[in-house]
Design a protein around this motif. Structure first.
Motif, PDB file in Angstrom:
ATOM      1  N   UNK A   1       1.089  -1.046   0.015  1.00 25.04           N
ATOM      2  CA  UNK A   1      -0.045  -0.014   0.086  1.00 25.04           C
ATOM      3  C   UNK A   1       0.966   1.090   0.139  1.00 25.04           C
ATOM      4  N   UNK A   2       0.450   2.215  -0.605  1.00 27.27           N
ATOM      5  CA  UNK A   2       1.298   3.431  -0.936  1.00 27.27           C
ATOM      6  C   UNK A   2       1.336   3.978   0.563  1.00 27.27           C
ATOM      7  N   UNK A   3       0.209   4.134   1.238  1.00 27.68           N
ATOM      8  CA  UNK A   3       0.266   4.728   2.707  1.00 27.68           C
ATOM      9  C   UNK A   3       1.083   3.798   3.676  1.00 27.68           C
ATOM     10  N   UNK A   4       1.697   2.775   3.336  1.00 28.56           N
ATOM     11  CA  UNK A   4       2.576   2.301   4.423  1.00 28.56           C
ATOM     12  C   UNK A   4       4.013   2.403   3.890  1.00 28.56           C
ATOM     13  N   UNK A   5       4.967   2.313   4.921  1.00 30.97           N
ATOM     14  CA  UNK A   5       6.456   2.485   4.296  1.00 30.97           C
ATOM     15  C   UNK A   5       6.876   1.077   3.722  1.00 30.97           C
ATOM     16  N   UNK A   6       6.219  -0.009   4.118  1.00 29.02           N
ATOM     17  CA  UNK A   6       6.881  -1.356   3.751  1.00 29.02           C
ATOM     18  C   UNK A   6       5.822  -2.127   4.645  1.00 29.02           C
ATOM     19  N   UNK A   7       6.357  -3.497   4.948  1.00 26.58           N
ATOM     20  CA  UNK A   7       5.562  -4.435   5.804  1.00 26.58           C
ATOM     21  C   UNK A   7       4.842  -3.626   6.900  1.00 26.58           C
ATOM     22  N   UNK A   8       3.735  -4.361   7.257  1.00 23.09           N
ATOM     23  CA  UNK A   8       3.060  -3.449   8.087  1.00 23.09           C
ATOM     24  C   UNK A   8       3.805  -3.836   9.673  1.00 23.09           C
ATOM     25  N   UNK A   9       3.704  -2.782  10.334  1.00 24.11           N
ATOM     26  CA  UNK A   9       4.059  -2.625  11.780  1.00 24.11           C
ATOM     27  C   UNK A   9       3.039  -2.257  12.566  1.00 24.11           C
ATOM     28  N   UNK A  10       2.516  -3.331  13.544  1.00 21.76           N
ATOM     29  CA  UNK A  10       1.454  -2.467  14.282  1.00 21.76           C
ATOM     30  C   UNK A  10       1.894  -1.123  15.166  1.00 21.76           C
ATOM     31  N   UNK A  11       1.030  -0.223  15.329  1.00 27.84           N
ATOM     32  CA  UNK A  11       1.395   0.817  16.046  1.00 27.84           C
ATOM     33  C   UNK A  11       1.267   0.501  17.587  1.00 27.84           C
ATOM     34  N   UNK A  12       2.174   1.112  18.166  1.00 26.78           N
ATOM     35  CA  UNK A  12       2.426   0.813  19.793  1.00 26.78           C
ATOM     36  C   UNK A  12       1.178   1.575  20.480  1.00 26.78           C
ATOM     37  N   UNK A  13       1.250   1.083  21.693  1.00 28.92           N
ATOM     38  CA  UNK A  13       0.058   1.223  22.673  1.00 28.92           C
ATOM     39  C   UNK A  13      -0.095   2.924  22.766  1.00 28.92           C
ATOM     40  N   UNK A  14       1.201   3.483  22.773  1.00 25.85           N
ATOM     41  CA  UNK A  14       1.186   4.896  23.048  1.00 25.85           C
ATOM     42  C   UNK A  14       0.734   5.693  21.807  1.00 25.85           C
ATOM     43  N   UNK A  15       1.235   5.017  20.508  1.00 26.46           N
ATOM     44  CA  UNK A  15       0.661   5.788  19.002  1.00 26.46           C
ATOM     45  C   UNK A  15      -0.689   5.873  18.994  1.00 26.46           C
ATOM     46  N   UNK A  16      -1.444   4.355  19.518  1.00 23.86           N
ATOM     47  CA  UNK A  16      -2.828   4.238  19.315  1.00 23.86           C
ATOM     48  C   UNK A  16      -3.505   5.250  19.988  1.00 23.86           C
ATOM     49  N   UNK A  17      -2.943   5.078  21.601  1.00 23.74           N
ATOM     50  CA  UNK A  17      -3.677   6.095  22.556  1.00 23.74           C
ATOM     51  C   UNK A  17      -3.926   7.613  21.737  1.00 23.74           C
ATOM     52  N   UNK A  18      -2.704   8.056  21.223  1.00 25.45           N
ATOM     53  CA  UNK A  18      -2.564   9.219  20.706  1.00 25.45           C
ATOM     54  C   UNK A  18      -3.644   9.638  19.714  1.00 25.45           C
ATOM     55  N   UNK A  19      -3.635   8.450  18.810  1.00 22.55           N
ATOM     56  CA  UNK A  19      -4.357   8.577  17.573  1.00 22.55           C
ATOM     57  C   UNK A  19      -5.891   8.623  17.780  1.00 22.55           C
ATOM     58  N   UNK A  20      -6.273   7.565  18.488  1.00 20.21           N
ATOM     59  CA  UNK A  20      -7.796   7.306  18.705  1.00 20.21           C
ATOM     60  C   UNK A  20      -8.371   7.279  20.137  1.00 20.21           C
ATOM     61  N   UNK A  21      -7.461   7.608  21.092  1.00 19.58           N
ATOM     62  CA  UNK A  21      -7.865   7.498  22.401  1.00 19.58           C
ATOM     63  C   UNK A  21      -8.169   6.338  22.981  1.00 19.58           C
ATOM     64  N   UNK A  22      -7.634   5.469  22.620  1.00 25.88           N
ATOM     65  CA  UNK A  22      -8.234   4.002  23.366  1.00 25.88           C
ATOM     66  C   UNK A  22      -6.934   3.385  23.168  1.00 25.88           C
ATOM     67  N   UNK A  23      -7.220   1.903  23.618  1.00 22.04           N
ATOM     68  CA  UNK A  23      -6.034   0.754  23.558  1.00 22.04           C
ATOM     69  C   UNK A  23      -6.652  -0.167  22.694  1.00 22.04           C
ATOM     70  N   UNK A  24      -5.522  -0.965  22.153  1.00 22.42           N
ATOM     71  CA  UNK A  24      -5.714  -2.179  21.262  1.00 22.42           C
ATOM     72  C   UNK A  24      -6.941  -2.920  21.982  1.00 22.42           C
ATOM     73  N   UNK A  25      -7.809  -3.419  21.192  1.00 21.66           N
ATOM     74  CA  UNK A  25      -8.953  -4.294  21.781  1.00 21.66           C
ATOM     75  C   UNK A  25     -10.102  -3.550  21.349  1.00 21.66           C
ATOM     76  N   UNK A  26     -10.136  -2.021  21.260  1.00 25.94           N
ATOM     77  CA  UNK A  26     -11.424  -1.398  21.316  1.00 25.94           C
ATOM     78  C   UNK A  26     -11.436  -0.341  20.138  1.00 25.94           C
ATOM     79  N   UNK A  27     -10.288  -0.778  19.089  1.00 26.04           N
ATOM     80  CA  UNK A  27     -10.187   0.350  18.132  1.00 26.04           C
ATOM     81  C   UNK A  27     -11.199   0.204  17.232  1.00 26.04           C
TER      82      UNK A  27
END
Ligand code: ATP
Ligand code: MG
Length: 566
Positions: A308-334
Motif C-alpha cells: 500500500x502506498x500509505x505504508x512504508x513497507x511491511x506493516x508494523x502495528x502501532x504501539x499502545x502510545x501511538x494508538x492512544x494518541x491517534x484514537x484515544x483508546x487501547x488495542x482491542x477497542x479500536x
C-alpha cells in the motif's frame, strides 16, 4: 557395496528437538550428524542420497542449456556495498574479517558475484542470452535454524542466473527453467506444485515457487480444484466479491464490552459470528498511523498490506502510545468510527460489504453494534488486504480454493535489471550502444529436497525412498553369514554381483546381524527392495522378496527378481 565395509550407523535415540519426521529419520538412519546449530555433516549414507539429487538437477540444467561454473563462497564486502545489500540483507548475512581486517561475507546467494562476473565477461549482445549455474554451499544465519537440513544455516543450493538483452528473451529462458524444474521434481518422484509467488516490483507471473506438499511444511499455499491455479498464500488474490452491500437496518449503539479485546471473545460475548465483527488494525503509515479494516474471520495479508502506498513497507502495528494518541483508546477497542480525518481507513473488499456490524468503540471497554459504512463512518480506500481461506472462489474464476502446507524446494524469479543497474552490467547492442542486461535467477535447495522427500514418504519403520533418490535400490540380506554354509554366502555374493552387473545399485548386508535387526535397518534407511538369501531358500532354489511398502514377503525366482527390478 558390502555393508561390512561401509559406515552404516543407525541409532535408536534421537534428540528431543528433532520435531519433524524427516529430521528424526535422517538422524536415526545416520544420514546426518549435527556439528553445531544448523550445521550438519553428511555421512557416507546421506551423501549417497544428496549426490543423486545433485546429479538429476545437474542433468536437467545441462539439458535446459544452462552452463555450469563455480563461484567462491566467500565474497568481498565492497561488492555487496555496490548493491546496497551489505546492510539490507540483514542478520542472515554472516560477515567475517580476514587477517588484514578486510571484510567479507559467506555467500547466502550469488547475485552480486555472478553479475560482477557477467559485467567483466559479457561484452556483446551476441553472447546473450546465457544462463550460468553452480551447485554450491550457501550460508544463511537463519534466526531459527530447525528441522535439520530443512532449514539449516549451511546448505547446498543449485543457483542459476540468466542474462538477456530483452524481457522477451528472459521470459523464454524463464519458461525453459520452469519446465526443467518440473522435470527435476517429477524425476525425483516428489508430489509438488508450482505456485505463483510474490515477485515484488516485477509483478505479473514473474516468480514461481516449487512446493513439495507436506503437512509439516512452513509455507501455506492456495490451489484451485477447478484449474491449475496455485499461489503462495502471500500472493493469492482474494477474488473480488460479486455481491453488493446490504442496506443498513440496525441503529448504531454503543455497548459495554469490558474485557472483550479479541474478536473471538467479543463474538461469543455478543452471541454473534466473528463474520459480523470488524477487525481494525492500526499500523505505522508514511504519515502517522493508518487503519486497516478486515472482516473478523479474516486475517491480514502482510505482503498485500506492505504494497500500500500509505505504508512504508511491511506493516508494523502501532504501539499502545501511538494508538492512544491517534484514537484515544487501547488495542482491542479500536474502530473506524470517529477516527481523525488524517488517518486513512483502508478497507478490505469483503469488509466493505459488511452492514450492521460490530466494531471497536474507541473508548476503553466499549464496542459499537449496528455500525454501517457511509452512514456512520468513512472509507478512504477499498482493496484486497486479506489472506484467502479454504472455500474462497479461485481468482481465475474456475473452482474453489483449498489450502495446503508446502516445503519450498525451488524458486524461479525474473529479476529484471535490479542487479545489472546496481553493478552497471551492460553489453553493446546491435547498434553499438551500451545496454543494461536483464536477469533471471533460479534456485533449488538440493539438501532441503532430501528432507522434503522423507517428509512426504515415510512410515513407522522409517524412510520410503523414491527410486531416484534411494542410496541403493536393492538390499541383499544374508541370514547368519558367519554360520551359514559356504553355499549360502556364495549364492548371496553371486546375486550381489549379478544385480550390480545389471547396473542395479545393490547393497549386500553381510554384517552378520540378527535378521530382525538387519531388516529393521534396511527399512529405516528406506531401501525399496529387499531380498533374503537363506539356507531354506537356497534348498528350494528361491529368494524371499519384500518391497518396502509391502506388508508380506513373497517367494520369487532369480529371474522374477530381475524382471521386477527391470
Ligand atoms: P525460505 O523462504 O524457505 O527461507 P528462501 O525464499 O529464502 O527460502 P531462496 O533464497 O529462494 O529461498 O533460495 C533458493 C532455495 O534454497 C529455496 O527454494 C530453498 O529450497 C533453499 N533454501 C533456502 N534457505 C534454506 C535453508 N536455510 N536451509 C536449506 N535450504 C534452504
Ligand atoms: Mg529464507
Amino acid at each position: 557395496m558390502r555393508l561390512s565395509q561401509f559406515h552404516l550407523a543407525t541409532v535408536k535415540e534421537v534428540p528431543a528437538d528433532a520435531e519433524i519426521a524427516s529430521h528424526r529419520l535422517m538422524l536415526r538412519a545416520g544420514m546426518i550428524r549435527r556439528l553445531a546449530s544448523g550445521l550438519y555433516t553428511w555421512s557416507p549414507l546421506g551423501l549417497r542420497v544428496l549426490r543423486k539429487v545433485e546429479r538429476i538437477v545437474r542433468e536437467e540444467m545441462d539439458r535446459a542449456g544452462a552452463i555450469e561454473l563455480l563461484m567462491p563462497s566467500i565474497q568481498p564486502k565492497e561488492l555487496w556495498e555496490e548493491t546496497g545489500r551489505w546492510e539490507k540483507f540483514g542478520g542472515q548475512l554472516l560477515k567475517i574479517k580476514d587477517r588484514k581486517q578486510q571484510e567479507f561475507c559467506y555467500g547466502p546467494t550469488h547475485e552480486e558475484v555472478i553479475t560482477d562476473f557477467a559485467r567483466n565477461e559479457l561484452k556483446s549482445y551476441k553472447q546473450l542470452p546465457i544462463n550460468f549455474y553452480q551447485i554450491q554451499t550457501k550460508f544463511r544465519d537463519e534466526i531459527r535454524p530447525r528441522f535439520g537440513v530443512m532449514r539449516a544455516r549451511e546448505f547446498l543450493m543449485k543457483d542459476a542466473y540468466s542474462f538477456h538483452l530483452s524481457q522477451e528473451s528472459l521470459a523464454e529462458t524463464y519458461a525453459a527453467m520452469y519446465q526443467a524444474y518440473v522435470r527435476v521434481f517429477t524425476r525425483l518422484g516428489l508430489t509438488f506444485r508450482a505456485v505463483q509467488a510474490d515477485s515484488g516490483a516485477i509483478g505479473g507471473h514473474g516468480s514461481h515457487e516449487f512446493q513439495v506438499l507436506a503437512d509439516s511444511g512452513e509455507d501455506t499455499i492456495a490451489f484451485s480444484d477447478g484449474s491449475d491455479y496455485a499461489a503462495n498464500l502471500e500472493k493469492a488474490e482474494a477474488r473480488a466479491p460479486t455481491a453488493s452491500r446490504p442496506a443498513a437496518t440496525a441503529p448504531l449503539q454503543k455497548v459495554d464490552t469490558p474485557t472483550q479485546k479479541t474478536i473471538a471473545s467479543l463474538a461469543s460475548f455478543l452471541g454473534i459470528s466473528p463474520r459480523q465483527c470488524l477487525k481494525t488494525l492500526l499500523v505505522r503509515g508514511v504519515n502517522g498511523v493508518v487503519a486497516l479494516c478486515l472482516r473478523g474471520d479474516h486475517e491480514l495479508n502482510e505482503v498485500k498490506a506492505g504494497k500500500l502506498a500509505e505504508l512504508p513497507g511491511a506493516p508494523v502495528l502501532a504501539s499502545e502510545e501511538e494508538i492512544l494518541a491517534a484514537c484515544g483508546t487501547r488495542p482491542g477497542f479500536i474502530g473506524p468510527l470517529g477516527l481523525p480525518d488524517s488517518i486513512p481507513v483502508i478497507v478490505d473488499r469483503d469488509a466493505a460489504l459488511m452492514a450492521d456490524f460490530v466494531c471497536g468503540g474507541n473508548t476503553y471497554g466499549t464496542h459499537y453494534t449496528g455500525a454501517n459504512w457511509d452512514r456512520d463512518t468513512r472509507i478512504s480506500r477499498i482493496t484486497d488486504l486479506r489472506n484467502v481461506v479454504e472455500g474462497d472462489a479461485s481468482p481465475d474464476g474456475h473452482g474453489t480454493l483449498h489450502i495446503a502446507r508446502g516445503i519450498e524446494v525451488g524458486h524461479v524469479f525474473q529479476l529484471g535489471q535490479k542487479y545489472a543497474e546496481a553493478l552497471h552490467a551492460t553489453v553493446i547492442d546491435e547498434s553499438g550502444k551500451a545496454q543494461l542486461m536483464t536477469m533471471g535467477c533460479y534456485g533449488i535447495g538440493i539438501s532441503r529436497i532430501v528432507a522434503a522427500a522423507i517428509e512426504q514418504r515415510h512410515d513407522a519403520a522409517g524412510i520410503i525412498w523414491p527410486e531416484a533418490m534411494t542410496p541403493w535400490r536393492v538390499a541383499v540380506c544374508v541370514i547368519n553369514p558367519k554360520n551359514a554354509s559356504a553355499a549360502v554366502n556364495d549364492a548371496a555374493e553371486a546375486l550381489y554381483q549379478a544385480l550390480s552387473q545389471r547396473g542395479i545399485e545393490t547393497v549386500l548386508d553381510d554384517r552378520g546381524l540378527r535378521p530382525g535387526n538387519m531388516f529393521a535397518d534396511m527399512e529405516l534407511i528406506g531401501i525399496p527392495h529387499r531380498v533374503v538369501v537363506s539356507e531354506r531358500g537356497l534348498a528350494a532354489g528361491t529368494l524371499e522378496y519384500r518391497g518396502r511398502e509391502e506388508s508380506e514377503s513373497r517367494t520369487v525366482s532369480q529371474d522374477e527378481l530381475f524382471a521386477l527390478l527391470a
